[in-house]
Write a protein that holds these residues in place. Structure first.
Motif, PDB file in Angstrom:
ATOM      1  N   LYS A  42       5.382   4.804  -1.792  1.00 35.40           N
ATOM      2  CA  LYS A  42       6.910   4.714  -2.144  1.00 35.40           C
ATOM      3  C   LYS A  42       7.413   3.170  -2.563  1.00 35.40           C
ATOM      4  N   LYS A  43       6.685   2.423  -2.174  1.00 32.32           N
ATOM      5  CA  LYS A  43       6.880   0.820  -2.523  1.00 32.32           C
ATOM      6  C   LYS A  43       6.216   0.289  -3.828  1.00 32.32           C
ATOM      7  N   ARG A  44       5.222   0.853  -3.970  1.00 34.62           N
ATOM      8  CA  ARG A  44       4.309   0.525  -5.259  1.00 34.62           C
ATOM      9  C   ARG A  44       5.092   0.777  -6.426  1.00 34.62           C
ATOM     10  N   ILE A  45       5.173  -0.151  -7.192  1.00 34.79           N
ATOM     11  CA  ILE A  45       5.934  -0.013  -8.394  1.00 34.79           C
ATOM     12  C   ILE A  45       4.745  -0.085  -9.617  1.00 34.79           C
ATOM     13  N   VAL A  46       4.986   1.161 -10.524  1.00 33.32           N
ATOM     14  CA  VAL A  46       3.936   1.278 -11.728  1.00 33.32           C
ATOM     15  C   VAL A  46       4.733   1.234 -12.732  1.00 33.32           C
ATOM     16  N   ILE A  47       4.039   0.910 -14.036  1.00 32.39           N
ATOM     17  CA  ILE A  47       4.873   0.877 -15.392  1.00 32.39           C
ATOM     18  C   ILE A  47       4.381   2.047 -16.180  1.00 32.39           C
ATOM     19  N   THR A  48       5.209   2.970 -16.336  1.00 30.02           N
ATOM     20  CA  THR A  48       4.987   4.486 -17.195  1.00 30.02           C
ATOM     21  C   THR A  48       5.387   4.556 -18.338  1.00 30.02           C
ATOM     22  N   GLY A  49       6.204   3.357 -18.952  1.00 27.70           N
ATOM     23  CA  GLY A  49       6.715   3.359 -20.280  1.00 27.70           C
ATOM     24  C   GLY A  49       7.314   2.139 -20.701  1.00 27.70           C
ATOM     25  N   MET A  50       7.005   2.007 -22.022  1.00 33.16           N
ATOM     26  CA  MET A  50       7.361   0.678 -22.722  1.00 33.16           C
ATOM     27  C   MET A  50       8.406   0.980 -24.031  1.00 33.16           C
ATOM     28  N   PHE A  64      18.912 -21.616 -19.143  1.00 32.44           N
ATOM     29  CA  PHE A  64      20.133 -22.697 -18.901  1.00 32.44           C
ATOM     30  C   PHE A  64      20.595 -22.573 -17.728  1.00 32.44           C
ATOM     31  N   GLY A  65      21.116 -23.311 -16.935  1.00 31.58           N
ATOM     32  CA  GLY A  65      21.588 -23.250 -15.635  1.00 31.58           C
ATOM     33  C   GLY A  65      20.562 -23.517 -14.368  1.00 31.58           C
ATOM     34  N   GLY A  66      19.249 -23.545 -14.851  1.00 31.92           N
ATOM     35  CA  GLY A  66      18.369 -23.828 -13.718  1.00 31.92           C
ATOM     36  C   GLY A  66      17.826 -22.481 -13.289  1.00 31.92           C
ATOM     37  N   HIS A  67      18.089 -21.226 -13.937  1.00 34.72           N
ATOM     38  CA  HIS A  67      17.403 -20.105 -13.536  1.00 34.72           C
ATOM     39  C   HIS A  67      16.008 -19.839 -13.892  1.00 34.72           C
ATOM     40  N   ASN A  68      15.393 -19.679 -12.778  1.00 36.50           N
ATOM     41  CA  ASN A  68      13.724 -19.609 -13.116  1.00 36.50           C
ATOM     42  C   ASN A  68      13.453 -18.102 -12.467  1.00 36.50           C
ATOM     43  N   SER A  69      12.341 -17.656 -13.235  1.00 38.74           N
ATOM     44  CA  SER A  69      12.053 -16.314 -12.996  1.00 38.74           C
ATOM     45  C   SER A  69      10.418 -16.068 -13.345  1.00 38.74           C
ATOM     46  N   VAL A  70       9.908 -15.325 -12.446  1.00 39.31           N
ATOM     47  CA  VAL A  70       8.438 -15.022 -12.651  1.00 39.31           C
ATOM     48  C   VAL A  70       7.939 -13.800 -12.237  1.00 39.31           C
ATOM     49  N   VAL A  71       7.362 -12.898 -13.048  1.00 39.54           N
ATOM     50  CA  VAL A  71       6.915 -11.578 -12.550  1.00 39.54           C
ATOM     51  C   VAL A  71       5.443 -11.454 -12.683  1.00 39.54           C
ATOM     52  N   ALA A  72       4.647 -10.450 -11.680  1.00 39.12           N
ATOM     53  CA  ALA A  72       3.334 -10.508 -11.923  1.00 39.12           C
ATOM     54  C   ALA A  72       2.807  -8.919 -12.238  1.00 39.12           C
ATOM     55  N   PHE A  73       1.954  -8.883 -13.116  1.00 39.67           N
ATOM     56  CA  PHE A  73       1.504  -7.459 -13.248  1.00 39.67           C
ATOM     57  C   PHE A  73      -0.024  -7.534 -13.275  1.00 39.67           C
ATOM     58  N   ALA A  74      -0.776  -6.366 -12.965  1.00 43.18           N
ATOM     59  CA  ALA A  74      -2.264  -6.438 -12.786  1.00 43.18           C
ATOM     60  C   ALA A  74      -2.430  -4.836 -13.394  1.00 43.18           C
ATOM     61  N   PRO A  75      -3.649  -4.618 -13.606  1.00 43.94           N
ATOM     62  CA  PRO A  75      -4.397  -3.393 -13.932  1.00 43.94           C
ATOM     63  C   PRO A  75      -4.032  -2.369 -12.760  1.00 43.94           C
ATOM     64  N   PHE A  76      -3.651  -0.917 -12.841  1.00 44.04           N
ATOM     65  CA  PHE A  76      -3.243  -0.258 -11.875  1.00 44.04           C
ATOM     66  C   PHE A  76      -4.720   0.150 -11.254  1.00 44.04           C
ATOM     67  N   LYS A  77      -4.826   0.107  -9.895  1.00 38.78           N
ATOM     68  CA  LYS A  77      -5.994   0.546  -9.279  1.00 38.78           C
ATOM     69  C   LYS A  77      -5.585   1.397  -8.260  1.00 38.78           C
ATOM     70  N   PRO A  78      -5.642   2.749  -8.431  1.00 32.10           N
ATOM     71  CA  PRO A  78      -5.436   3.876  -7.248  1.00 32.10           C
ATOM     72  C   PRO A  78      -5.722   3.269  -5.654  1.00 32.10           C
ATOM     73  N   GLU A 119       0.571  -1.985 -13.174  1.00 29.34           N
ATOM     74  CA  GLU A 119       1.342  -2.044 -11.874  1.00 29.34           C
ATOM     75  C   GLU A 119       2.120  -3.353 -11.733  1.00 29.34           C
ATOM     76  N   TYR A 120       3.181  -3.299 -11.430  1.00 29.31           N
ATOM     77  CA  TYR A 120       4.074  -4.449 -11.295  1.00 29.31           C
ATOM     78  C   TYR A 120       3.803  -4.833  -9.896  1.00 29.31           C
ATOM     79  N   LEU A 121       3.285  -6.113  -9.498  1.00 28.42           N
ATOM     80  CA  LEU A 121       2.929  -6.391  -8.253  1.00 28.42           C
ATOM     81  C   LEU A 121       4.148  -7.049  -7.489  1.00 28.42           C
ATOM     82  N   GLY A 122       4.918  -7.869  -7.907  1.00 29.26           N
ATOM     83  CA  GLY A 122       6.071  -8.562  -7.510  1.00 29.26           C
ATOM     84  C   GLY A 122       6.695  -9.657  -8.588  1.00 29.26           C
ATOM     85  N   LYS A 127       0.720  -1.134   0.054  1.00 28.42           N
ATOM     86  CA  LYS A 127       0.092  -0.101  -0.121  1.00 28.42           C
ATOM     87  C   LYS A 127       0.807   1.139  -0.047  1.00 28.42           C
ATOM     88  N   ASP A 128       1.972   1.058   0.516  1.00 26.26           N
ATOM     89  CA  ASP A 128       2.880   2.340   0.437  1.00 26.26           C
ATOM     90  C   ASP A 128       3.146   2.727  -0.925  1.00 26.26           C
TER      91      ASP A 128
END
Length: 492
Positions: free
Chosen positions: A79-87, A478-492, A336-339, A76-77
């Motif tokens: 300062k810590k919520r991350i939003v996408i403002t450009g691509m 390769f190397g067994g590297h796994n990564s997952v990112v989560a996005f959602a619609p921005f809701k103020p 919004e980038y959630l995590g 909720k902070d």
């Protein structure tokens, strides 16, 4: 070269001559044990809905989270919520975001015969090759002639992303640029510069090696050059985790903002390996599809007739910003980038763990970081490289996490773009965000003979309307590297 590890850790089968005589090779892997299959009900169609002249007509499918589930608390902070403002991107479909996604929605294949070099003697002669690329307006002519394509793609995608975020050079000069960082990675780096340097050494001697050999080969140079051109003095480095690279960069960039070390991060991935060394190297691995007679049909995730991935290239970059900073400057917030999360199989250079723990635990950890319950996720942009073991391994890991997949839609961007290696996660994050903002999911093309274990709707061959609640994007390397990112619609 450490950057060599660039194909899906979730799915390469190395075939030796012995394996072709029914002897199991050291690198062969049969995939995860299939969990119990759940048949999906028929999708209701609305004959009045318009999709395309040759497409089936399907109505909007809404997100349906279980009402009995209490979702974890999201950040909720401001300062810590991350939003996408450009691509910004460079792709086989050009440098424009809307054009890129429209081509995906149309189900257009970007795979074609290689003409950048003479591939007539190669056993694989096609790729997701970028044509008619122009850096005009973004790179001066002198540097443009010297740069490896990997860094040209990075500079154009990065600067277009900044423009999209209303952060052109005049605006940047009024800001505290020590609070703006760059984190664009690559799986293989400047492989053309590297190959040319080695060739000069062998043919002409060390005195003929260009002084740009080292600077234009190393993987950090994309981030460095982008910062040099724009004056961005915040955190700056690269991450190289093969095909998981871009997602690793998004995850690390978000954490810089959450720790208060930056207000804005320019993050993503870049790659340009469609050259003799790159294509030849993956042929040597027996990693690539050999469907030379119909290249546009070669990349076919989850299809029984798949025979390997198709090498691609490009760059995908996001502008990630704290909600507080974006709000203060009046930025347009796209999503919004959630995590996210990153894990390692700690198992094998190319094969995934047989128990799927690396992938499934990465998905779970990403949802925990995002403050999202599994029931809230209704879209997955899958890694789905079109390899024999990897495609099923990923699906089975997804089914371990999401017990009820009846409301989940899952698609494979690589069916049209090929596998962009270190850039793949960047391009697919943009595709995920466009799915959120448009309400349309692009199809997985070339899907005519689906594996029976795949019981999730893969959006086969035709786009679908779908209201995304939470979307995740998977990348593995390769190397067994796994990564997952989560996005959602921005809701103020």
């Amino acid at each position: 070269m450490s950057g060599f590890a660039c194909a899906s850790s979730c799915g390469l089968i190395f075939k030796s001559k012995e394996s072709e005589r029914n002897v199991v090779s050291l690198f062969q892997y049969d995939g995860l044990r299939a969990v119990e299959s759940i048949r999906l009900g028929a999708i209701r169609c609305d004959p009045k809905s318009s999709i395309s002249t040759s497409a089936a007509k399907c109505g909007r499918i809404k997100a349906m989270a279980s009402p009995t589930v209490s979702a974890p608390k999201r950040e909720k902070d401001p300062k810590k919520r991350i939003v996408i403002t450009g691509m910004g991107l460079v792709s086989v479909f050009g440098n424009d975001i809307d054009m890129f996604y429209n081509k995906l929605l149309e189900g257009v294949s970007g795979i074609s015969p290689i003409d950048r070099f003479d591939a007539s003697e190669f056993s694989v002669r096609f790729a997701g090759q970028i044509r008619n690329f122009s850096s005009k307006g973004y790179i001066d002519g002198k540097n443009d002639r010297r740069l490896d394509d990997c860094w040209r793609y990075c500079l154009v995608a990065g600067k277009r992303a900044l423009e999209d975020a209303s952060l052109g050079q005049e605006v940047l000069e009024t800001m505290d640029r020590t609070r703006i960082g760059v984190l664009v990675g690559s799986g293989m780096g400047g492989i053309t510069a590297f190959s040319n340097g080695v060739e000069a050494l062998i043919q002409k001697g060390y005195k003929k090696i260009t002084p740009f050999f080292i600077p234009y080969s190393i993987t950090n140079m994309g981030s460095a050059l982008l910062a040099i051109d724009t004056g961005l003095m915040g955190p700056n480095y690269s991450i190289s985790t093969a095909c998981a690279t871009a997602n690793y960069c998004f995850y690390a960039a978000a954490n810089h903002i959450r720790r208060g070390e930056a207000d804005i991060m320019v993050a993503g991935g870049t790659e340009a390996a469609v050259i003799p060394t790159g294509v030849g190297g993956f042929i040597a691995c027996r990693a690539l599809s050999q469907r030379n007679d119909e290249p546009e049909r070669a990349s076919r995730p989850w299809d029984k007739d798949r025979d390997g991935f198709v090498i691609g290239e490009g760059s995908g970059v996001l502008i990630m910003e704290s909600l507080e900073h974006a709000t203060k400057r009046g930025a347009n917030i796209i999503a919004e980038y959630l995590g996210g999360a990153v894990t390692c199989d700690a198992h094998h250079m190319t094969d995934p763990r047989s128990d799927g723990l690396g992938v499934s635990s990465c998905i779970i950890k990403s949802l925990e970081d995002a403050g999202v319950a599994p029931e809230e996720v209704n879209y997955v942009n899958a890694h789905a490289t079109s390899t024999l073991a990897g495609d099923l391994a990923e699906v089975n890991a997804i089914k371990k996490v999401f017990k009820n997949t009846s409301e989940i839609k899952m698609n494979g961007t690589k069916s049209m773009t090929g596998h962009g290696l270190g850039a793949a996660g960047g391009l697919e994050a943009i595709a995920t965000i466009k799915a959120i903002t448009t309400g349309w999911l692009h199809p997985t093309i070339n899907q005519h003979n689906l594996e029976p274990e795949v019981t999730i709707d893969t959006v086969p061959n035709v786009k679908k309307q779908h209201e995304v609640n939470v979307g995740i994007s998977n990348s593995f390397g390769f190397g067994g590297h796994n990564s997952v990112v989560a996005f959602a619609p921005f809701k103020p």
